[in-house]
Design a protein around this motif. Structure first.
Motif, mmCIF file in Angstrom:
data_model
loop_
_atom_site.group_PDB
_atom_site.id
_atom_site.type_symbol
_atom_site.label_atom_id
_atom_site.label_comp_id
_atom_site.label_asym_id
_atom_site.label_seq_id
_atom_site.Cartn_x
_atom_site.Cartn_y
_atom_site.Cartn_z
ATOM 1 N N ARG A 100 0.022 12.849 10.074
ATOM 2 C CA ARG A 100 -0.033 12.349 8.700
ATOM 3 C C ARG A 100 1.064 11.316 8.483
ATOM 4 N NH1 ARG A 100 0.307 17.835 5.384
ATOM 5 N NH2 ARG A 100 1.956 18.177 6.893
ATOM 6 N N HIS A 156 -2.169 12.546 3.214
ATOM 7 C CA HIS A 156 -3.296 13.477 3.309
ATOM 8 C C HIS A 156 -3.217 14.589 2.266
ATOM 9 C CE1 HIS A 156 -6.644 15.457 5.305
ATOM 10 N NE2 HIS A 156 -5.959 16.577 5.347
ATOM 11 N N THR A 157 -2.045 15.179 2.089
ATOM 12 C CA THR A 157 -1.856 16.282 1.146
ATOM 13 C C THR A 157 -0.548 16.100 0.399
ATOM 14 O OG1 THR A 157 -0.691 17.686 2.738
ATOM 15 C CG2 THR A 157 -3.088 17.872 2.672
ATOM 16 N N GLN A 158 -0.495 16.672 -0.797
ATOM 17 C CA GLN A 158 0.729 16.659 -1.594
ATOM 18 C C GLN A 158 0.934 18.052 -2.183
ATOM 19 O OE1 GLN A 158 -1.837 14.154 -2.943
ATOM 20 N NE2 GLN A 158 -1.366 13.224 -0.960
ATOM 21 N N THR A 159 2.184 18.510 -2.141
ATOM 22 C CA THR A 159 2.532 19.824 -2.687
ATOM 23 C C THR A 159 3.665 19.660 -3.684
ATOM 24 O OG1 THR A 159 1.919 20.889 -0.602
ATOM 25 C CG2 THR A 159 3.243 22.180 -2.137
ATOM 26 N N LYS A 165 -1.107 22.392 -4.957
ATOM 27 C CA LYS A 165 -1.487 21.684 -3.739
ATOM 28 C C LYS A 165 -2.655 20.770 -4.049
ATOM 29 C CE LYS A 165 0.081 24.453 0.160
ATOM 30 N NZ LYS A 165 -0.302 24.971 1.497
ATOM 31 N N LEU A 198 -5.382 18.379 -2.112
ATOM 32 C CA LEU A 198 -5.985 18.185 -0.803
ATOM 33 C C LEU A 198 -7.231 17.321 -0.948
ATOM 34 C CD1 LEU A 198 -6.118 22.019 -0.032
ATOM 35 C CD2 LEU A 198 -4.284 20.495 0.685
ATOM 36 N N ALA A 206 -10.209 21.391 -0.073
ATOM 37 C CA ALA A 206 -9.838 22.282 -1.177
ATOM 38 C C ALA A 206 -10.927 23.321 -1.423
ATOM 39 C CB ALA A 206 -9.566 21.473 -2.438
ATOM 40 N N GLY A 240 -9.671 18.299 -5.676
ATOM 41 C CA GLY A 240 -8.777 18.671 -4.587
ATOM 42 C C GLY A 240 -7.578 19.501 -4.997
ATOM 43 N N ASP A 243 -0.664 28.855 3.864
ATOM 44 C CA ASP A 243 -1.356 27.635 4.286
ATOM 45 C C ASP A 243 -2.641 28.021 5.004
ATOM 46 O OD1 ASP A 243 -2.273 25.272 5.418
ATOM 47 O OD2 ASP A 243 -0.275 24.505 5.819
ATOM 48 N N GLU A 249 -5.323 25.708 5.185
ATOM 49 C CA GLU A 249 -6.072 24.453 5.116
ATOM 50 C C GLU A 249 -6.872 24.133 6.371
ATOM 51 O OE1 GLU A 249 -3.152 21.511 4.144
ATOM 52 O OE2 GLU A 249 -2.309 22.783 2.573
#
Length: 332
Positions: free
Chosen positions: A11, A51-54, A67, A69, A74, A102, A219, A221
């Motif tokens: 990523r 790609h993803t954010q938290t 999260k 996604l 998601a 997402g 996690d 995913e």
């Protein structure tokens, strides 16, 4: 980058100010939409990539983990979560979800120190957790098809299919090591369940939070019917940067034995699962080698939450974990 994505989750983390701002505004909108943390919402970035954010969302004295996604991930993640939780696997509660955008909002269980200490008792509890998770993840084809139709559409592999898939994935990346990869493939698939096995990949120590002294996986995913139980163990025991000091072979063997003794749904030979774990460690080293090459040629990327070369965050790089001399061998 397609071949690399077959072996590792790479990523981009060097986000522009505009990207970070856009992600932040989206997170604020989604957190507010959830109505779970009050009207005065604040969000703090915990981990960002393309790609993803938290984020940690707080408001009115409450907090939750948001999260964001890709929508298809998601949706699958929420269904995997519900499937496992209904079967007794400890997971953080989902407070609200909008899979089409997402977004998944989880209860906030706090944070864990990274790298973690080599706490043998804690790791033994995680191994017992994995044993229970793996037992629950074995299901018949009808259940698999009903619960996870998009994963089932990829087929339910037999041992020979899994071994062939390993040869395809790694042989193309590392020509000249076909015999080594073949031996690893045969060892890695030994003892694979005959029924469909729902694997959750990228099982690392930082993906477990301790709640009342017991592990909780946070996690989910990366779910697939095409991954191996031994790969979970190899990642947890050997992926760089997880612990203040790498686990030695003796400790790994003890933890694998803890896992074997806790399995209930499938009888496993300790020697065969240990061979499988060692084989998956070898395959993981090939993944790191290829990923390191990619990350060096395209600065700003990471794989599985790891920077490769030492920079300002020395404790969170592969180079710092294994030493500069060994790090250089990743490129040979």
């Amino acid at each position: 980058m397609h071949d690399l994505e077959l072996c590792a989750r790479v990523r981009r983390i060097s986000l522009s100010a505009e990207e970070q701002g856009a992600f932040l505004q989206r997170a604020l909108r989604l957190a507010t939409q959830s109505a779970m943390v009050g009207a005065e919402v604040r969000v703090e970035a915990l981990g960002l990539s393309d790609h993803t954010q938290t984020y940690r969302a707080t408001g009115a004295g409450d907090s939750a983990i948001l999260k964001i996604l890709p929508p298809e991930i998601a949706g699958l993640t929420t269904r995997v979560h519900n499937f496992l939780r209904q079967r007794g696997i400890a997971l953080p509660r989902i407070l609200w979800a909008d899979p089409q955008n997402g977004a998944i909002l989880y209860e906030d269980l706090g944070t864990e120190r990274v790298p973690a200490s080599r706490d043998a008792a804690e790791l033994a509890r995680i191994m017992r957790y994995l044993a229970k998770l793996h037992d629950v993840a074995i299901m018949n084809q009808q259940t698999a098809s009903v619960e996870f139709p998009e994963l089932s559409a990829q087929g339910f592999p037999k041992q020979t299919d899994l071994a062939a898939n390993i040869l395809r994935r790694y042989g193309a990346l590392t020509p000249g090591r076909t015999n080594d990869i073949l031996e690893a493939a045969v060892a890695a698939v030994e003892g694979m369940p005959s029924l469909p096995f729902l694997a959750i990949s990228d099982i690392k120590r930082e993906h477990f939070l301790m709640s009342r002294g017991e592990p909780v996986l946070v996690d989910l995913e990366m779910a697939s019917f095409w991954e191996l139980p031994a790969a979970n163990l190899a990642t947890l025991l050997s992926f760089p940067g997880q612990f203040t000091l790498p686990l030695d072979a003796g400790m790994k063997i003890q933890l694998v034995q803890e896992y074997v003794s806790a399995r209930r749904k499938q009888s496993i030979e300790p020697e065969s699962i240990w061979r499988a774990v060692k084989a998956c460690e070898f395959l993981m080293s090939l993944t790191l080698s290829r990923a390191a090459e990619h990350c060096r040629s395209q600065p700003g990327y990471m794989v599985r939450d790891r920077r490769f070369e030492t920079g300002s965050r020395e404790g969170n790089s592969v180079e710092a974990e294994i030493g500069s001399a060994n790090f250089k061998t990743l490129y040979e």
